[in-house]
Enzyme design. Sequence first.
Site, PDB file in Angstrom:
ATOM      1  N   HIS A   1       1.889  10.038  -2.388  1.00 28.77           N
ATOM      2  CA  HIS A   1       2.261   8.610  -2.500  1.00 28.77           C
ATOM      3  C   HIS A   1       1.070   7.701  -2.782  1.00 28.77           C
ATOM      4  O   HIS A   1       1.217   6.635  -3.380  1.00 28.77           O
ATOM      5  CB  HIS A   1       3.031   8.133  -1.266  1.00 28.77           C
ATOM      6  CG  HIS A   1       2.166   7.792  -0.091  1.00 28.77           C
ATOM      7  ND1 HIS A   1       1.691   8.737   0.770  1.00 28.77           N
ATOM      8  CD2 HIS A   1       1.674   6.601   0.355  1.00 28.77           C
ATOM      9  CE1 HIS A   1       0.958   8.144   1.708  1.00 28.77           C
ATOM     10  NE2 HIS A   1       0.925   6.855   1.473  1.00 28.77           N
TER      11      HIS A   1
ATOM     12  N   ASP B   1      -3.917   0.561   8.744  1.00 29.75           N
ATOM     13  CA  ASP B   1      -2.794   1.486   8.540  1.00 29.75           C
ATOM     14  C   ASP B   1      -2.631   2.409   9.751  1.00 29.75           C
ATOM     15  O   ASP B   1      -1.523   2.580  10.285  1.00 29.75           O
ATOM     16  CB  ASP B   1      -3.074   2.301   7.260  1.00 29.75           C
ATOM     17  CG  ASP B   1      -1.867   3.098   6.804  1.00 29.75           C
ATOM     18  OD1 ASP B   1      -0.744   2.758   7.203  1.00 29.75           O
ATOM     19  OD2 ASP B   1      -2.060   4.066   6.037  1.00 29.75           O
TER      20      ASP B   1
ATOM     21  N   LYS C   1       5.697   5.476  -2.057  1.00 28.68           N
ATOM     22  CA  LYS C   1       6.748   6.215  -1.335  1.00 28.68           C
ATOM     23  C   LYS C   1       8.114   6.108  -2.013  1.00 28.68           C
ATOM     24  O   LYS C   1       9.008   6.877  -1.703  1.00 28.68           O
ATOM     25  CB  LYS C   1       6.821   5.747   0.123  1.00 28.68           C
ATOM     26  CG  LYS C   1       5.638   6.267   0.929  1.00 28.68           C
ATOM     27  CD  LYS C   1       5.817   6.069   2.405  1.00 28.68           C
ATOM     28  CE  LYS C   1       4.646   6.709   3.161  1.00 28.68           C
ATOM     29  NZ  LYS C   1       4.678   6.410   4.575  1.00 28.68           N
TER      30      LYS C   1
ATOM     31  N   HIS D   1       0.787  -1.239   0.000  1.00 29.36           N
ATOM     32  CA  HIS D   1       0.000   0.000   0.000  1.00 29.36           C
ATOM     33  C   HIS D   1       0.819   1.291   0.000  1.00 29.36           C
ATOM     34  O   HIS D   1       0.344   2.328  -0.455  1.00 29.36           O
ATOM     35  CB  HIS D   1      -1.000   0.014   1.166  1.00 29.36           C
ATOM     36  CG  HIS D   1      -0.390   0.299   2.497  1.00 29.36           C
ATOM     37  ND1 HIS D   1       0.238  -0.671   3.236  1.00 29.36           N
ATOM     38  CD2 HIS D   1      -0.305   1.444   3.229  1.00 29.36           C
ATOM     39  CE1 HIS D   1       0.677  -0.131   4.363  1.00 29.36           C
ATOM     40  NE2 HIS D   1       0.357   1.154   4.381  1.00 29.36           N
ATOM     41  N   ASP D   2       2.046   1.253   0.489  1.00 32.14           N
ATOM     42  CA  ASP D   2       2.854   2.486   0.499  1.00 32.14           C
ATOM     43  C   ASP D   2       3.933   2.479  -0.582  1.00 32.14           C
ATOM     44  O   ASP D   2       4.903   3.234  -0.497  1.00 32.14           O
ATOM     45  CB  ASP D   2       3.503   2.670   1.881  1.00 32.14           C
ATOM     46  CG  ASP D   2       2.574   3.433   2.830  1.00 32.14           C
ATOM     47  OD1 ASP D   2       1.647   4.111   2.332  1.00 32.14           O
ATOM     48  OD2 ASP D   2       2.779   3.346   4.056  1.00 32.14           O
TER      49      ASP D   2
ATOM     50  N   HIS E   1      -6.318   4.712   0.230  1.00 28.20           N
ATOM     51  CA  HIS E   1      -5.994   4.291   1.601  1.00 28.20           C
ATOM     52  C   HIS E   1      -5.753   5.424   2.591  1.00 28.20           C
ATOM     53  O   HIS E   1      -5.520   5.169   3.784  1.00 28.20           O
ATOM     54  CB  HIS E   1      -4.848   3.260   1.605  1.00 28.20           C
ATOM     55  CG  HIS E   1      -3.464   3.822   1.576  1.00 28.20           C
ATOM     56  ND1 HIS E   1      -2.814   4.146   0.411  1.00 28.20           N
ATOM     57  CD2 HIS E   1      -2.578   4.115   2.579  1.00 28.20           C
ATOM     58  CE1 HIS E   1      -1.602   4.601   0.691  1.00 28.20           C
ATOM     59  NE2 HIS E   1      -1.438   4.606   2.015  1.00 28.20           N
ATOM     60  N   HIS E   2      -5.823   6.675   2.132  1.00 33.68           N
ATOM     61  CA  HIS E   2      -5.757   7.789   3.093  1.00 33.68           C
ATOM     62  C   HIS E   2      -7.045   8.604   3.102  1.00 33.68           C
ATOM     63  O   HIS E   2      -7.084   9.715   3.643  1.00 33.68           O
ATOM     64  CB  HIS E   2      -4.544   8.688   2.802  1.00 33.68           C
ATOM     65  CG  HIS E   2      -3.273   8.102   3.320  1.00 33.68           C
ATOM     66  ND1 HIS E   2      -2.955   8.075   4.670  1.00 33.68           N
ATOM     67  CD2 HIS E   2      -2.258   7.474   2.682  1.00 33.68           C
ATOM     68  CE1 HIS E   2      -1.786   7.466   4.826  1.00 33.68           C
ATOM     69  NE2 HIS E   2      -1.343   7.083   3.638  1.00 33.68           N
TER      70      HIS E   2
HETATM   71 FE   LIG Z   1       0.204   5.455   3.207  1.00 33.38          FE
END
Ligand SMILES: [Fe+2]
Length: 354
Positions: free
Chosen positions: A237, A290, A212, A208-209, A261-262
């Site tokens: 990201h 998360d 980045k 998921h990240d 996801h944010h």
């Molecule tokens: Fe994230």
Amino acid sequence: MAKVLIVDDEKSIRNTLAEFLRKEGYEVETAEEVNQALALLRVTEFDLVITDIVMPRISGIELLQQIRQSNPDIQVIIMTGEPTVDTAVKAVQVGAYDYISKPIVKSMLIKVVKQAIHLKGVTDKKKLLEYKNHQYQKNLEQLVEERTKALHNSMQSTIMVLASMVSLRDAYTAGHQMRVGNLAAAIGEEMDLAPSMVEGLRVTGYLHDIGKVTLPAEILAKPGKITKLEFEIIKTHAAQGYEILKDLRLPWSVAEVIYQHHERKDGSGYPDGLKNQEIMMEARVLIVADVVEAMSSHRPYRSSLGIEATLKEIRENSGILYDSDVAEACLRLFERSEVDFVISGDFAKTNFVF
Ligand SMILES: [Fe+2]
């Protein structure tokens, strides 16, 4: 060539019948009593047995019964000098193909033998086809299983390689992804989501990240507070993750879920400020996993906020920032102490679980 065994205690009958049948092209052997017949049956595969009923010691009916126990496919024709309806019925009941009476008429014998041999041939072919069909089915199942396994393995290694890419830039994030994936899957199971969705949650968490990797390393590793501008850069990201993964063919909507996801239930999240059901189910689970993992583990710029503060955040914002079903499922997991994902941030202790 079909093989016939003739069993009769009268030598002249044995020889006459054998001669009739040999002339018709059959391979013939003879036995004068049941035990001798059984011994021959053990070493040779006969297609047909023609046996007298009345013989000294053991009868033809008993021979028939023994044959049926060991080889149900051999055809058996019973013959006797004392034809009675009872014997005929009994012979057929215990599995005789037909019944002929003595004196034997050559043409009748040959006709019945031909029919019996034909039937044996049909039975053999059917059995062979069934066997081949069964083998084919078995091979096919094995092939499908092998291919599925190979496909799963290659998918798994692709995911692992992608997930570990992040660790090149930021070792913390790589461990974080593993723990989020495992926690998201645990929440999904607690919510009784379909097993395939649970597996998708795990994979999505592991990646998921990934966006980045596009961020400057100075920002990722920066100790202390980050500036507003730096935060704006970090926020990209989610969309970057979508861009990286959007063409990856996986059985789940990994890229779309990562994009969201944010987001937050009340619309206060990013990148699109989606609300409630606008946020995909998988993303709603991932959001909680998360936050829980991020708050409860150490970051370069701060130490762990502790599990109590983390759970308080989830409890107080259930139904506000977080989907209440997801938040409750997560709280239940912690209440039952069933979550053994590592809070400390030790990457070595967190593994892929497929
Ligand atoms: Fe994230």
